[in-house]
Write an enzyme that holds these catalytic residues in place. Structure first.
Site, PDB file in Angstrom:
ATOM      1  N   GLY A  43      95.645  69.312 -16.626  1.00  0.00           N
ATOM      2  CA  GLY A  43      94.629  68.218 -16.909  1.00  0.00           C
ATOM      3  C   GLY A  43      95.792  67.187 -17.495  1.00  0.00           C
ATOM      4  O   GLY A  43      96.940  67.325 -17.206  1.00  0.00           O
ATOM      5  N   SER A  44      95.051  66.417 -18.218  1.00  0.00           N
ATOM      6  CA  SER A  44      95.793  65.326 -19.049  1.00  0.00           C
ATOM      7  C   SER A  44      96.945  65.708 -20.013  1.00  0.00           C
ATOM      8  O   SER A  44      97.536  64.966 -20.451  1.00  0.00           O
ATOM      9  CB  SER A  44      94.896  64.341 -19.485  1.00  0.00           C
ATOM     10  OG  SER A  44      94.065  63.675 -18.375  1.00  0.00           O
ATOM     11  N   THR A  45      96.832  67.211 -20.599  1.00  0.00           N
ATOM     12  CA  THR A  45      97.708  67.699 -21.328  1.00  0.00           C
ATOM     13  C   THR A  45      99.366  67.399 -20.927  1.00  0.00           C
ATOM     14  O   THR A  45     100.104  67.612 -21.585  1.00  0.00           O
ATOM     15  CB  THR A  45      97.294  68.964 -21.995  1.00  0.00           C
ATOM     16  OG1 THR A  45      97.441  69.726 -20.834  1.00  0.00           O
ATOM     17  CG2 THR A  45      96.021  69.120 -22.530  1.00  0.00           C
ATOM     18  N   PHE A  46      99.125  67.138 -19.456  1.00  0.00           N
ATOM     19  CA  PHE A  46     100.548  67.174 -18.837  1.00  0.00           C
ATOM     20  C   PHE A  46     101.255  65.682 -18.988  1.00  0.00           C
ATOM     21  O   PHE A  46     102.431  65.852 -18.632  1.00  0.00           O
ATOM     22  CB  PHE A  46     100.428  67.272 -17.253  1.00  0.00           C
ATOM     23  CG  PHE A  46     101.425  67.859 -16.493  1.00  0.00           C
ATOM     24  CD1 PHE A  46     102.166  69.203 -16.830  1.00  0.00           C
ATOM     25  CD2 PHE A  46     101.811  67.182 -15.267  1.00  0.00           C
ATOM     26  CE1 PHE A  46     103.330  69.436 -15.894  1.00  0.00           C
ATOM     27  CE2 PHE A  46     102.926  67.589 -14.639  1.00  0.00           C
ATOM     28  CZ  PHE A  46     103.551  68.772 -14.973  1.00  0.00           C
ATOM     29  N   ASP A  52      88.921  61.896 -21.517  1.00  0.00           N
ATOM     30  CA  ASP A  52      89.297  63.324 -21.681  1.00  0.00           C
ATOM     31  C   ASP A  52      88.537  63.526 -22.953  1.00  0.00           C
ATOM     32  O   ASP A  52      88.113  65.035 -23.231  1.00  0.00           O
ATOM     33  CB  ASP A  52      90.760  63.650 -21.707  1.00  0.00           C
ATOM     34  CG  ASP A  52      91.508  63.298 -20.422  1.00  0.00           C
ATOM     35  OD1 ASP A  52      91.056  63.971 -19.337  1.00  0.00           O
ATOM     36  OD2 ASP A  52      92.603  62.810 -20.413  1.00  0.00           O
TER      37      ASP A  52
END
Length: 643
Positions: free
Chosen positions: A326-329, A643
């Site tokens: 997800g957005s932790t990328f 998020d």
């Protein structure tokens, strides 16, 4: 009428017979002498050894298995001695009748019979097999008094493994189990058969398996003189066993406990790493299991319960679970953009709330968009549109090449067996993955999804924590490890497991600072994690994430209307203190929804304990004032979203 012989003829025949008999006697005597010489001279060494072997029995002395402790010396795995009632099936005339008679002296449950039957199917009949483990003193006394009635049945003192904290950190510790034919083959392949004589158990998973050589120790032997009936007469010589080495982990029991409890009844994983060494401070995979169930041989019912549970407690999610990040990328995407000259940190791009590509509209979570967004703010508010455009500008080959440097899609080399490599998608990977030519083609729209941590992206929580720790250390990647010291059981000497730098990723300080600033803004007013860390007296750099589990096909996500197992995964990565990090972590809550509401609060509890010594439920630390927040360059703003 027969021919009459003269006395001279009879005497001659007698002498002839006598000569023949004498020759035969001499030949027989010579054969006996030759055989005697062969046995006593030519084959003396062989038969002397055989005779000595018949007179002397070598009894293996099983070594005491090494103890496993946390960083503060709290014992997590230990041993204790108890008596076992053992049966050698080949020496028992009627096994069923014998067990029936034994049950009058010793409590033998149906599960004991089932375990014995299973062991008989797996092992040779002449081996001694446990019928009942851990007999009471009263049961021992009753059997000893009736021992003569049960040939082939004996009492043996055995060492048993014990995990005093039960389910705690079970995936890290692993468990031991009875040695199988596959284990024997591996032992023989390693030329270690002599060291496992008399040993019935071996490490099956976790640290118990990966550090088996250190934990097992060296088997000793006792030379015992026996009579023709095999009864021991006296001990001749004793070579004591060398106990296995002890392990002191980098893992802190209390930190692990805080982390495990923070998940409650939810499924998920947490990995916390010391950025400057690679030492694993906590590794959580929930739900857990009780490794004590395996010590005596797990019952079929317990095994069925564990194996068929929809929550899959036997899977180490930290090591084997592969999830979209997800957005932790996005922080890593941002760093890749800066490193490859695709973005300047201060340059802002308009966000209308969507990105058009190939006739398809990729939408942001905020319908009207975030307005003008530069790189730090794109991280803080988790702007999908910024990363849709960025992924398209970079292309999949550039993304895959840069992300591979941070360990995405490859094993970290942690000191545990069975680590998954995850999936770092690329055109080459897709060609290997699919068989049909039409499936192997890479499409531009797939790159767009990769940019926000979706699509084919699939990484383990360990990989995500490892990458975050590398980011926190300025690009120095260390091999993650759970064991800090190996302690020699004989003299107590500690052998440190040294930090092993794997590589240095070239990151310009100004690029790192831009990404770090964006991650700090995540937990400040206006950021997606602001509400969770609003009162934190320390500065944390983090990133929330939400990973889609199934396609909405253009529909709007509403958690309450989606089956629990189909809800989004919640993620959070962080390192703290942001200026001089001593801990980096990654958290995944399966089907937890938004990272800010499910994963970030777990991080807050873990960081509060690690940095402040504050336990959940303890009085809140002193809050930062508005003036202090303003001094940091951030002012109170809107509530977090996305998020």
């Amino acid at each position: 009428m027969g021919e009459m012989r003269t006395p001279e003829q009879e005497l001659s025949r007698f002498r002839g017979r006598l000569v023949v008999a004498g020759i035969v006697g001499v030949i027989c005597f010579l054969l006996l002498v030759a055989r005697f010489v062969y046995l006593q001279v030519v084959r003396y060494d062989y038969y002397a050894t055989r005779a000595e072997d018949n007179r002397i029995s070598l009894v293996p002395i099983v070594p005491n298995r090494g103890v496993i402790m946390d960083s503060n010396g709290t014992v997590l795995a230990r041993n204790y001695s108890a008596y076992t009632l053992e049966v050698t099936p080949s020496k028992v005339p009627d096994l069923e009748a014998t067990i029936e008679e034994l049950s009058k002296l010793v409590d033998i449950q149906p599960k004991d019979r089932r375990r014995l039957k299973k062991l008989m199917e797996e092992t040779k009949s002449f081996e001694s097999l446990p019928l009942r483990n851990r007999l009471t003193d009263e049961e021992v006394a009753r059997f000893v008094a009736q021992r003569y009635r049960f040939p082939g049945v004996e009492l043996k003192a055995r060492l048993f493994r014990d995990y005093p904290l039960g389910n705690f950190a079970s995936h890290v510790l692993g468990y031991i189990g009875r040695i199988t034919d596959r284990d024997l083959a591996r032992i023989e392949e390693n030329d270690d058969s002599a060291n496992y004589r008399g040993t019935n158990y071996i490490g099956k998973s976790g640290l118990e398996k990966s550090y088996e050589r250190e934990l097992h120790g060296q088997t000793g032997f006792e030379e015992v003189e026996v009579d023709s009936g095999g009864r021991a007469l006296r001990a001749l010589r004793r070579i004591p066993a060398t106990p296995g080495n002890n392990l002191i982990l980098s893992m802190d029991l209390k930190l692990q406990e805080v982390a495990e409890k923070a998940f409650g009844n939810r499924r998920g994983s947490l990995v916390a790493i010391e950025p400057g060494t690679g030492a694993v401070l906590a590794m959580v995979s929930v739900p857990t299991f009780d490794p004590n169930l395996f010590v005596d041989g797990i019952s079929p019912q317990d095994w069925e319960d564990l194996n068929n549970s929809p929550n899959h407690p036997m899977i180490n999610r930290a090591l084997n679970g592969a999830y979209p990040p997800g957005s932790t990328f996005k922080p890593f995407m941002a760093l890749a953009a800066l490193a490859n000259g695709k973005r300047v940190a201060s340059q802002a791009y308009p966000d209308p709330g969507y990105f058009e590509f190939g006739g398809h509209r990729f939408r942001d979570d905020v319908p009207g968009g975030h307005g003008a967004v530069d790189l730090p703010r794109s991280i803080a508010v988790s702007c999908d549109t910024y990363y849709y455009r960025l992924a398209n500008d970079m292309g999949i080959d550039m993304i895959a090449s840069y992300m591979g440097q941070f360990g995405f899609g490859s094993r970290s080399g942690i000191d545990l067996d069975g680590e998954s490599s995850g999936i770092l998608p690329s055109p080459e990977w897709k060609r290997r993955r699919f068989k049909r030519p039409e499936q192997q083609k890479w499409f531009g729209g797939e790159t767009i999804s990769i940019g926000i941590g979706q699509g084919y992206n699939a990484y383990t929580p360990l990989q995500l924590a490892h990458a975050t720790a590398t980011l926190a250390s300025g690009g120095v990647m260390y091999r993650p490890h759970l064991v800090r010291y190996i302690v020699d059981a004989r003299d107590g000497t500690k052998r440190p497991v040294a930090a092993q730098p794997i590589k240095q990723i070239p990151i310009k300080p100004e690029h790192l600072e831009a990404v770090r600033r964006g991650m700090i803004m995540v937990n400040k007013p206006g950021g997606t994690g602001a509400s969770v860390f609003a009162s934190a007296p320390y500065v944390v750099a983090g990133k929330t994430g939400t990973a889609q589990v199934f396609s909405l096909k253009g529909g709007k996500y509403q958690a309450g209307r989606v089956a629990e197992r189909l809800r989004d995964h919640a993620l959070y990565i962080a390192f703290a203190p942001a200026d001089k990090p001593t801990i980096a972590l990654a958290i995944l809550v399966e089907n937890g929804g938004f990272g800010a509401t499910s994963a970030a609060p777990i991080a807050r509890q873990v960081l509060d304990y690690y940095l402040l010594g504050k336990l959940p439920g303890a009085p809140a630390p002193e809050l930062k004032s508005v003036e202090q927040a303003a001094a940091d360059g951030h002012a109170p703003g809107e509530e977090p979203h996305g998020d």
